[in-house]
Scaffold this motif. Structure first.
Motif, PDB file in Angstrom:
ATOM      1  N   UNK A  58      -3.915  -6.696  -7.798  1.00 35.77           N
ATOM      2  CA  UNK A  58      -5.129  -5.948  -7.493  1.00 35.77           C
ATOM      3  C   UNK A  58      -6.272  -6.416  -8.372  1.00 35.77           C
ATOM      4  N   UNK A  59      -7.438  -6.559  -7.769  1.00 37.02           N
ATOM      5  CA  UNK A  59      -8.653  -6.923  -8.505  1.00 37.02           C
ATOM      6  C   UNK A  59      -9.835  -6.260  -7.817  1.00 37.02           C
ATOM      7  N   UNK A  60     -10.644  -5.593  -8.586  1.00 37.92           N
ATOM      8  CA  UNK A  60     -11.819  -4.905  -8.045  1.00 37.92           C
ATOM      9  C   UNK A  60     -11.463  -3.944  -6.923  1.00 37.92           C
ATOM     10  N   UNK A  61     -10.331  -3.248  -7.056  1.00 36.26           N
ATOM     11  CA  UNK A  61      -9.942  -2.231  -6.098  1.00 36.26           C
ATOM     12  C   UNK A  61      -9.386  -2.752  -4.784  1.00 36.26           C
ATOM     13  N   UNK A  62      -9.039  -4.032  -4.727  1.00 35.80           N
ATOM     14  CA  UNK A  62      -8.484  -4.589  -3.487  1.00 35.80           C
ATOM     15  C   UNK A  62      -7.337  -5.532  -3.838  1.00 35.80           C
ATOM     16  N   UNK A  63      -6.544  -5.872  -2.826  1.00 28.79           N
ATOM     17  CA  UNK A  63      -5.439  -6.827  -3.020  1.00 28.79           C
ATOM     18  C   UNK A  63      -6.039  -8.222  -3.055  1.00 28.79           C
ATOM     19  N   UNK A  64      -5.927  -8.860  -4.203  1.00 27.45           N
ATOM     20  CA  UNK A  64      -6.478 -10.206  -4.373  1.00 27.45           C
ATOM     21  C   UNK A  64      -5.459 -11.279  -3.996  1.00 27.45           C
ATOM     22  N   UNK A  65      -4.180 -11.006  -4.270  1.00 30.04           N
ATOM     23  CA  UNK A  65      -3.111 -11.964  -3.977  1.00 30.04           C
ATOM     24  C   UNK A  65      -1.841 -11.194  -3.657  1.00 30.04           C
ATOM     25  N   UNK A  66      -0.959 -11.843  -2.899  1.00 29.25           N
ATOM     26  CA  UNK A  66       0.318 -11.233  -2.542  1.00 29.25           C
ATOM     27  C   UNK A  66       1.348 -12.340  -2.401  1.00 29.25           C
ATOM     28  N   UNK A  67       2.527 -12.121  -2.960  1.00 26.66           N
ATOM     29  CA  UNK A  67       3.607 -13.089  -2.838  1.00 26.66           C
ATOM     30  C   UNK A  67       4.665 -12.848  -3.886  1.00 26.66           C
ATOM     31  N   UNK A  68       5.625 -13.758  -3.977  1.00 25.88           N
ATOM     32  CA  UNK A  68       6.606 -13.646  -5.052  1.00 25.88           C
ATOM     33  C   UNK A  68       6.089 -14.425  -6.266  1.00 25.88           C
ATOM     34  N   UNK A  69       6.815 -14.329  -7.356  1.00 24.92           N
ATOM     35  CA  UNK A  69       6.382 -14.935  -8.621  1.00 24.92           C
ATOM     36  C   UNK A  69       6.072 -16.425  -8.470  1.00 24.92           C
ATOM     37  N   UNK A  70       6.977 -17.166  -7.854  1.00 24.96           N
ATOM     38  CA  UNK A  70       6.802 -18.618  -7.724  1.00 24.96           C
ATOM     39  C   UNK A  70       5.597 -18.985  -6.865  1.00 24.96           C
ATOM     40  N   UNK A  71       5.458 -18.316  -5.727  1.00 29.19           N
ATOM     41  CA  UNK A  71       4.336 -18.659  -4.840  1.00 29.19           C
ATOM     42  C   UNK A  71       2.994 -18.300  -5.472  1.00 29.19           C
ATOM     43  N   UNK A  72       2.955 -17.207  -6.216  1.00 27.57           N
ATOM     44  CA  UNK A  72       1.704 -16.827  -6.879  1.00 27.57           C
ATOM     45  C   UNK A  72       1.353 -17.797  -8.010  1.00 27.57           C
ATOM     46  N   UNK A  73       2.358 -18.274  -8.720  1.00 24.39           N
ATOM     47  CA  UNK A  73       2.092 -19.276  -9.760  1.00 24.39           C
ATOM     48  C   UNK A  73       1.553 -20.560  -9.144  1.00 24.39           C
ATOM     49  N   UNK A  74       2.115 -20.959  -8.022  1.00 25.13           N
ATOM     50  CA  UNK A  74       1.676 -22.187  -7.355  1.00 25.13           C
ATOM     51  C   UNK A  74       0.235 -22.104  -6.868  1.00 25.13           C
ATOM     52  N   UNK A  75      -0.242 -20.910  -6.540  1.00 19.69           N
ATOM     53  CA  UNK A  75      -1.630 -20.733  -6.083  1.00 19.69           C
ATOM     54  C   UNK A  75      -2.628 -20.934  -7.219  1.00 19.69           C
ATOM     55  N   UNK A  76      -2.140 -20.753  -8.457  1.00 21.63           N
ATOM     56  CA  UNK A  76      -2.980 -20.887  -9.662  1.00 21.63           C
ATOM     57  C   UNK A  76      -4.236 -20.019  -9.585  1.00 21.63           C
ATOM     58  N   UNK A  77      -4.035 -18.793  -9.138  1.00 19.82           N
ATOM     59  CA  UNK A  77      -5.132 -17.835  -9.013  1.00 19.82           C
ATOM     60  C   UNK A  77      -5.103 -16.791 -10.124  1.00 19.82           C
TER      61      UNK A  77
END
Length: 52
Positions: free
Chosen positions: A20-39
């Motif tokens: 969550x960022x600024x009251x909204x879903x900024x990213x969604x996924x599992x740990x590995x996929x979120x790390x790969x997005x580098x967000x």
């Protein structure tokens, strides 16, 4: 189950993580996929040294 955590180690094994960022879903996924997005999640992991 819904878990709200500030320590990312608590949620790194979850099936789906919502960042969550600024009251909204900024990213969604599992740990590995979120790390790969580098967000937002990646930056939070870096600041908590979770990858070490």
């Amino acid at each position: 189950m819904v878990v709200v955590a500030h320590r990312l180690a608590t949620v790194q094994n979850a099936d789906v993580i919502f960042v969550l960022a600024d009251g909204r879903v900024a990213e969604k996924g599992d740990h590995s996929s979120l790390l790969n997005r580098r967000g937002v999640y990646y930056q939070m992991c870096q600041s908590q040294a979770l990858d070490r």
